[in-house]
Design a protein around this motif. Sequence first.
Motif, PDB file in Angstrom:
ATOM      1  N   UNK A  75      10.707   2.352   7.611  1.00 12.71           N
ATOM      2  CA  UNK A  75      10.813   4.144   8.350  1.00 12.71           C
ATOM      3  C   UNK A  75       9.833   3.959   9.135  1.00 12.71           C
ATOM      4  N   UNK A  76       9.218   5.192  10.084  1.00 15.68           N
ATOM      5  CA  UNK A  76       7.887   5.371  11.536  1.00 15.68           C
ATOM      6  C   UNK A  76       7.537   6.087  10.490  1.00 15.68           C
ATOM      7  N   UNK A  77       5.984   6.677  10.472  1.00 14.50           N
ATOM      8  CA  UNK A  77       5.855   7.692  10.210  1.00 14.50           C
ATOM      9  C   UNK A  77       5.564   8.798  11.362  1.00 14.50           C
ATOM     10  N   UNK A  78       6.355  10.161  11.127  1.00 15.39           N
ATOM     11  CA  UNK A  78       5.864  10.935  11.867  1.00 15.39           C
ATOM     12  C   UNK A  78       4.966  11.170  12.437  1.00 15.39           C
ATOM     13  N   UNK A  79       3.641  11.639  12.089  1.00 14.85           N
ATOM     14  CA  UNK A  79       2.880  11.404  11.564  1.00 14.85           C
ATOM     15  C   UNK A  79       1.255  10.656  12.503  1.00 14.85           C
ATOM     16  N   UNK A  80       1.501   9.736  11.544  1.00 16.97           N
ATOM     17  CA  UNK A  80       0.942   8.441  12.972  1.00 16.97           C
ATOM     18  C   UNK A  80       0.973   7.035  13.488  1.00 16.97           C
ATOM     19  N   UNK A  81       3.151   6.934  13.448  1.00 15.08           N
ATOM     20  CA  UNK A  81       3.744   6.060  13.881  1.00 15.08           C
ATOM     21  C   UNK A  81       4.076   4.463  13.114  1.00 15.08           C
ATOM     22  N   UNK A  82       2.473   4.472  12.146  1.00 22.39           N
ATOM     23  CA  UNK A  82       3.240   3.412  11.270  1.00 22.39           C
ATOM     24  C   UNK A  82       4.214   2.753  10.946  1.00 22.39           C
ATOM     25  N   UNK A  83       4.288   1.847  10.600  1.00 22.55           N
ATOM     26  CA  UNK A  83       6.094   1.778   9.687  1.00 22.55           C
ATOM     27  C   UNK A  83       5.564   1.399   8.216  1.00 22.55           C
ATOM     28  N   UNK A  84       6.016   1.864   7.442  1.00 22.08           N
ATOM     29  CA  UNK A  84       5.969   1.735   5.993  1.00 22.08           C
ATOM     30  C   UNK A  84       7.262   1.743   5.389  1.00 22.08           C
ATOM     31  N   UNK A  85       7.309   1.259   4.415  1.00 22.18           N
ATOM     32  CA  UNK A  85       8.263   1.203   3.103  1.00 22.18           C
ATOM     33  C   UNK A  85       7.995   2.002   1.561  1.00 22.18           C
ATOM     34  N   UNK A  86       7.322   2.158   1.787  1.00 20.17           N
ATOM     35  CA  UNK A  86       6.915   3.012   0.479  1.00 20.17           C
ATOM     36  C   UNK A  86       7.558   4.610   0.853  1.00 20.17           C
ATOM     37  N   UNK A  87       7.318   5.248  -0.610  1.00 21.19           N
ATOM     38  CA  UNK A  87       7.980   7.314  -0.312  1.00 21.19           C
ATOM     39  C   UNK A  87       7.173   7.451   0.438  1.00 21.19           C
ATOM     40  N   UNK A  88       6.112   7.616   1.051  1.00 24.25           N
ATOM     41  CA  UNK A  88       5.562   8.402   2.491  1.00 24.25           C
ATOM     42  C   UNK A  88       5.011   6.844   2.762  1.00 24.25           C
ATOM     43  N   UNK A  89       3.593   7.468   4.066  1.00 22.64           N
ATOM     44  CA  UNK A  89       3.226   6.848   4.685  1.00 22.64           C
ATOM     45  C   UNK A  89       2.401   6.137   3.537  1.00 22.64           C
ATOM     46  N   UNK A  90       1.909   5.268   3.775  1.00 20.04           N
ATOM     47  CA  UNK A  90       0.259   5.135   2.754  1.00 20.04           C
ATOM     48  C   UNK A  90      -1.006   5.403   3.581  1.00 20.04           C
TER      49      UNK A  90
END
Length: 102
Positions: A75-90
Motif C-alpha cells: 500500500x501507499x501511505x496517504x500521508x508520506x507517500x511511502x510504500x509499506x506492507x505492514x498494518x500501518x506506515x512504519x
Amino acid sequence: MAKIQHSVRRAAILKLASAAYEMQLDVMNGEIRQDENGRWHIGSHDLQSWLEEQNGREVVLVLGNLEDDRPVQTRTCRTCGRDYTELECPHCRANRMRLRGR
C-alpha cells in the motif's frame, strides 16, 4: 520471493495478534485439531468452550494461517507517500511515536 512474502504475511499476522493481546482480548494460537470427543482446540486452548462462553454475544473472530503464502498487498501511505506492507506506515508510526515522546 515467495519465502519473503510468507515471512511478511506471518509477521503481520503475529503483530495483529500481539495488538489484540495488548488490548486484553482473547488470543489463541497453535494447530487447529479436533479431539476424540469431537471438541475443537487451537493449540492448548479449548475453542469449543470459548465459543460456548460467547454464545449470544456479538464478536469478531480473526483467523490467520501462518503458512499462507499469498502475496502481501503493498500500500501507499496517504500521508508520506511511502510504500509499506505492514498494518500501518512504519515511517509515519515512528514519527507519531517520536512526537508523542515515546
